[in-house]
Design a protein around this motif. Structure first.
Motif, PDB file in Angstrom:
ATOM      1  N   TYR A 102       1.180  -1.216   0.454  1.00  0.00           N
ATOM      2  CA  TYR A 102      -0.253  -0.201  -0.334  1.00  0.00           C
ATOM      3  C   TYR A 102       0.756   1.146   0.054  1.00  0.00           C
ATOM      4  O   TYR A 102       0.555   1.992  -0.792  1.00  0.00           O
ATOM      5  CB  TYR A 102      -0.827  -0.047   1.390  1.00  0.00           C
ATOM      6  N   VAL A 103       1.864   1.394   0.663  1.00  0.00           N
ATOM      7  CA  VAL A 103       2.778   2.523   1.588  1.00  0.00           C
ATOM      8  C   VAL A 103       3.460   2.810  -0.036  1.00  0.00           C
ATOM      9  O   VAL A 103       4.007   3.601  -0.641  1.00  0.00           O
ATOM     10  CB  VAL A 103       3.541   2.393   1.712  1.00  0.00           C
ATOM     11  N   ARG A 104       3.510   1.536  -1.239  1.00  0.00           N
ATOM     12  CA  ARG A 104       4.945   1.617  -1.901  1.00  0.00           C
ATOM     13  C   ARG A 104       4.323   1.927  -2.786  1.00  0.00           C
ATOM     14  O   ARG A 104       4.743   2.874  -4.498  1.00  0.00           O
ATOM     15  CB  ARG A 104       6.161   0.720  -2.343  1.00  0.00           C
ATOM     16  N   TYR A 105       3.117   1.344  -4.351  1.00  0.00           N
ATOM     17  CA  TYR A 105       2.623   0.929  -5.067  1.00  0.00           C
ATOM     18  C   TYR A 105       1.102   1.565  -5.255  1.00  0.00           C
ATOM     19  O   TYR A 105       0.761   1.608  -6.601  1.00  0.00           O
ATOM     20  CB  TYR A 105       2.523  -0.680  -5.485  1.00  0.00           C
ATOM     21  N   THR A 106       0.509   2.068  -4.185  1.00  0.00           N
ATOM     22  CA  THR A 106      -0.488   2.533  -4.299  1.00  0.00           C
ATOM     23  C   THR A 106      -0.185   4.714  -4.401  1.00  0.00           C
ATOM     24  O   THR A 106       1.157   4.862  -4.073  1.00  0.00           O
ATOM     25  CB  THR A 106      -1.831   2.758  -2.982  1.00  0.00           C
ATOM     26  N   ARG A 107      -1.984   4.634  -4.776  1.00  0.00           N
ATOM     27  CA  ARG A 107      -1.362   6.303  -5.415  1.00  0.00           C
ATOM     28  C   ARG A 107      -1.689   7.040  -4.174  1.00  0.00           C
ATOM     29  O   ARG A 107      -0.755   7.845  -3.290  1.00  0.00           O
ATOM     30  CB  ARG A 107      -2.634   6.903  -5.648  1.00  0.00           C
ATOM     31  N   ASP A 108      -2.648   6.532  -3.113  1.00  0.00           N
ATOM     32  CA  ASP A 108      -2.288   6.583  -1.671  1.00  0.00           C
ATOM     33  C   ASP A 108      -1.550   6.786  -0.640  1.00  0.00           C
ATOM     34  O   ASP A 108      -0.574   7.030  -0.333  1.00  0.00           O
ATOM     35  CB  ASP A 108      -4.041   6.614  -1.284  1.00  0.00           C
ATOM     36  N   GLY A 109      -1.019   5.818  -1.182  1.00  0.00           N
ATOM     37  CA  GLY A 109       0.212   5.488  -0.353  1.00  0.00           C
ATOM     38  C   GLY A 109       1.953   6.366  -0.982  1.00  0.00           C
ATOM     39  O   GLY A 109       2.357   6.775   0.715  1.00  0.00           O
TER      40      GLY A 109
END
Length: 297
Positions: A163-170
């Motif tokens: 989540y932190v590395r690959y999502t927009r919010d991350g």
């Protein structure tokens, strides 16, 4: 020696789940959430009360309820306490001090409620929630609780890292960690992301607290206090903001505790753990995986 491996892995899994939530608050949002340990304990004592209201409720139902419930409680703390403090703070140092005091106050309130709900006594989740079974793996006794703990830690740690590395919010959260003001000027919804991060942090604490109570077989309203101190040490020694480093050092600390406790006695377990922490602070004060910090002109 092999017989202690399941205990070490189970303890490391609890440390991982608990510490990742704290790392997300502190390393990413610069919020030193001293209420995190109380949220961890709240999951256990609220689950205990729920099993009394709804007898026979199984783990598969308790787990999402506690994750969502403690996640919402953590988000509520952000909206009602931490966010107003940041909005009215006179400076970064003032905000940090007020946040620390507020965290202690919130923790005391949650712990007091927990003590009242449990009548100031230790409690145990009923066996109907999860029937503990033991089986043999290469000569070492392993329980289904230990297996579930490890699976939960691996799945949630990988999910959070992804989540932190690959999502927009991350990626937006990482931008907030570097420069909150610049992130806001670029149109990043900082307030929403802060609430989202605190909710995720609380959900991880909720899962960890429930599993820890099942693993120990008992709990109390203060069960998160000692764990909070060790989690702070793990975050610092891993490198503030390093999620992967927090996982690594959570396992290191848990293995030291498990094997020292087995060979030297339970009385020396915490002594060895904190001795390791002191040595690491002297040898590697920036942590195993320090985050590079840039200076703005």
């Amino acid at each position: 020696m092999l017989g202690q491996l399941p205990n070490a892995v189970a303890l490391a899994s609890v440390y991982t789940l608990f510490t990742l939530g704290l790392t997300l608050c502190w390393g990413v949002l610069n919020v030193l959430n001293l209420a995190h340990g109380a949220l961890f304990a709240a999951s256990a004592f609220l689950a205990y009360r729920l099993t009394q209201v709804v007898p026979g409720i199984p783990l598969w139902a308790l787990l999402p309820i506690m994750a969502v419930g403690i996640g919402l409680l953590s988000a509520l703390v952000q909206v009602l306490v931490f966010a107003p403090i940041r909005a009215r703070g006179a400076g970064e140092h003032d905000v940090e001090m007020r946040t620390l005091i507020a965290g202690v106050t919130v923790a005391a309130a949650i712990t007091t409620v927990g003590a009242i709900l449990t009548e100031h006594q230790p409690f145990a989740l009923p066996r109907e929630a999860l029937e503990v079974t033991t089986f043999d793996v290469l000569g070492a006794p392993v329980t289904n609780v230990q297996v579930l703990l490890l699976v939960a830690a691996v799945v949630l740690a990988c999910g959070l890292l992804g989540y932190v590395r690959y999502t927009r919010d991350g990626r937006a959260l990482r931008a907030v960690a570097v420069d909150r003001r610049a992130a806001r000027l670029m149109g990043i919804p900082v307030r929403r992301l802060e609430v989202q991060a605190l909710a995720l942090s609380g959900a991880l604490a909720g899962v960890a607290g429930l599993f820890f109570a099942l693993y120990l077989g008992a709990g109390d309203a203060h069960m998160g206090d000692t764990l909070l101190l060790k989690a702070f040490a793990i975050v610092i020694l891993a490198g503030v903001g390093s999620l992967g480093g927090a996982v690594v050092f959570a396992f290191v600390l848990a293995f030291v505790e498990a094997y020292v406790g087995y060979y030297a006695g339970a009385d020396l377990r915490d002594v060895a753990a904190f001795a390791l922490i002191i040595v690491m602070l002297l040898v590697r004060p920036t942590g195993l995986f320090p985050r590079a910090i840039g200076q703005r002109a």
